[in-house]
Design an enzyme around this catalytic site. Structure first.
Site, short mmCIF file in Angstrom:
data_model
loop_
_atom_site.label_atom_id
_atom_site.label_comp_id
_atom_site.label_asym_id
_atom_site.label_seq_id
_atom_site.Cartn_x
_atom_site.Cartn_y
_atom_site.Cartn_z
N ASN A 143 0.01 7.09 4.85
CA ASN A 143 -0.96 6.30 5.17
C ASN A 143 -1.76 6.45 6.09
O ASN A 143 -3.23 6.04 5.85
CB ASN A 143 -0.17 4.71 4.93
CG ASN A 143 -0.03 4.31 3.71
OD1 ASN A 143 -0.95 4.04 2.87
ND2 ASN A 143 1.31 4.18 3.05
N ASN A 160 -0.92 -5.29 7.39
CA ASN A 160 0.58 -4.32 7.03
C ASN A 160 0.31 -3.99 5.35
O ASN A 160 -0.44 -4.73 4.68
CB ASN A 160 1.74 -5.07 7.03
CG ASN A 160 3.02 -4.53 6.77
OD1 ASN A 160 3.00 -3.14 7.06
ND2 ASN A 160 3.86 -5.14 5.94
N HIS A 194 2.70 -3.44 2.13
CA HIS A 194 4.09 -3.37 1.55
C HIS A 194 3.93 -2.81 0.15
O HIS A 194 3.07 -2.93 -0.75
CB HIS A 194 4.47 -4.82 1.77
CG HIS A 194 5.90 -5.03 1.33
ND1 HIS A 194 7.12 -4.71 2.22
CD2 HIS A 194 6.40 -5.20 0.12
CE1 HIS A 194 8.02 -4.59 1.40
NE2 HIS A 194 7.65 -5.46 0.36
N ILE A 224 10.09 -5.36 12.70
CA ILE A 224 9.51 -6.66 12.60
C ILE A 224 8.93 -7.13 13.72
O ILE A 224 9.74 -7.14 14.89
CB ILE A 224 10.74 -7.82 12.01
CG1 ILE A 224 10.84 -7.21 10.63
CG2 ILE A 224 9.92 -9.08 11.87
CD1 ILE A 224 11.82 -8.21 9.79
N LEU A 225 7.70 -7.42 13.97
CA LEU A 225 7.10 -7.71 15.02
C LEU A 225 7.54 -9.43 15.58
O LEU A 225 7.42 -10.09 14.49
CB LEU A 225 5.40 -7.61 15.16
CG LEU A 225 4.95 -6.37 15.02
CD1 LEU A 225 3.38 -6.47 14.69
CD2 LEU A 225 5.27 -5.38 16.26
N VAL A 285 8.26 -12.53 7.34
CA VAL A 285 8.52 -11.23 6.97
C VAL A 285 7.67 -10.98 5.76
O VAL A 285 8.00 -11.63 4.37
CB VAL A 285 9.92 -10.75 6.71
CG1 VAL A 285 10.05 -9.48 6.23
CG2 VAL A 285 10.71 -11.03 7.99
N GLU A 343 4.00 -14.95 10.96
CA GLU A 343 5.19 -14.85 11.79
C GLU A 343 6.49 -14.57 10.89
O GLU A 343 7.78 -14.62 11.31
CB GLU A 343 5.36 -16.12 12.49
CG GLU A 343 4.31 -16.35 13.89
CD GLU A 343 4.31 -17.54 14.76
OE1 GLU A 343 5.37 -18.35 14.44
OE2 GLU A 343 3.41 -17.65 15.43
N GLY A 378 3.87 9.18 7.83
CA GLY A 378 2.62 8.87 8.36
C GLY A 378 1.61 9.19 7.11
O GLY A 378 0.54 9.58 7.41
C1 GAR Z 1 5.21 3.02 2.52
O1 GAR Z 1 5.49 3.19 1.49
C2 GAR Z 1 4.79 1.60 3.21
O2 GAR Z 1 4.13 0.67 2.27
C3 GAR Z 1 6.02 1.17 3.49
O3 GAR Z 1 6.71 2.41 4.12
C4 GAR Z 1 6.02 3.56 3.53
C5 GAR Z 1 5.52 4.36 4.85
O4 GAR Z 1 4.98 5.62 4.45
N1 GAR Z 1 6.30 0.18 4.28
C6 GAR Z 1 7.02 -0.61 4.25
O5 GAR Z 1 8.32 -0.79 3.54
C7 GAR Z 1 7.00 -1.99 5.45
N2 GAR Z 1 7.85 -3.01 5.03
P1 GAR Z 1 4.23 6.45 5.18
O6 GAR Z 1 4.90 6.56 6.52
O7 GAR Z 1 4.12 7.74 4.39
O8 GAR Z 1 2.76 6.00 5.31
#
Ligand code: GAR
Length: 202
Positions: free
Chosen positions: A13, A106, A108, A91-92, A143, A141, A11
């Site tokens: 972000n 999102n 990434h 994945i939704l 990934v 739709e 969490g």
């Molecule tokens: C982040 O690095 C985000 O970019 C990644 O998961 C981490 C979550 O960190 N998301 C993905 O890889 C989605 N494909 P957080 O829980 O500390 O925000």
């Protein structure tokens, strides 16, 4: 703008979004935080910030469709206008995306379209790129395949491992995700097919 966040884990972000919201720089209200993981730190962070939370653990449902229907109903009850995925590791389904009447975004940890999917930082290191970074995009739709809103690059050093590269990328994630939400909430983001036009402050 009423926004909800879905997160599966740590969490950080979400925390950064909350920090910007509290500072008044987000121009949006975080009205709910949901997770597929009852133990997600993200739920605790939201709780502490006084944001309503809801867990949607897969084990409680007979199918992914049922779980997603529950999430969609919750988002509708909240009157959500933007759904923010912040480390949501499921994945939704296409059905979810079609039924959602609000944009979904999102973040990434790679410069898409390079290295979509899981373990993006490891994929980048294994490939040997000299530059990586992160991408905020609309969810479609596929990934990690939706129109790109913002990207920020970071260098990749020879001595990097997954941990050091992930940390460098995470620092910029915490800057560009709140920025992307702010731009959307202020109506400065327009989609033109695959391209996303940003109207910045002049
Ligand atoms: C982040 O690095 C985000 O970019 C990644 O998961 C981490 C979550 O960190 N998301 C993905 O890889 C989605 N494909 P957080 O829980 O500390 O925000």
């Amino acid at each position: 703008m009423r926004i909800a966040v879905l997160a599966s884990g740590r969490g950080s972000n979400l925390q950064s979004l909350i920090t910007h919201w509290r500072r008044g720089t987000l121009k949006a209200d975080i009205v709910g935080v949901g997770s597929d993981n009852i133990k997600a730190m993200a739920l605790e962070i939201a709780d502490q910030a006084g944001i309503p939370t809801r867990a949607f653990p897969m084990e409680s449902y007979e199918s992914k469709k049922d779980q997603e229907t529950d999430i969609l109903n919750w988002l509708e009850e909240l009157g959500v206008e933007l759904l923010v995925l912040a480390g949501y590791m499921r994945i939704l389904s296409k059905d979810f995306i079609r039924r959602a009447e609000y944009p979904i975004i999102n973040i990434h940890p790679s410069l898409l379209p390079s290295f979509p999917g899981l373990n993006a930082q490891k994929q980048a290191l294994d490939y040997g790129v000299k530059v990586s970074g992160c991408t905020v995009h609309f969810v479609d739709e596929g990934v990690d395949s939706g129109p790109i809103i913002l990207q920020q690059a970071v260098p990749v050093y020879e001595e990097d491992d997954v941990k050091s590269l992930s940390l460098r990328i995470l620092k910029v994630e915490h800057q560009i995700y709140p920025e992307a939400v702010r731009l959307i909430a202020e109506g400065r983001v327009k989609r033109q097919g695959r391209r996303v036009i940003i109207f910045r402050d002049s």
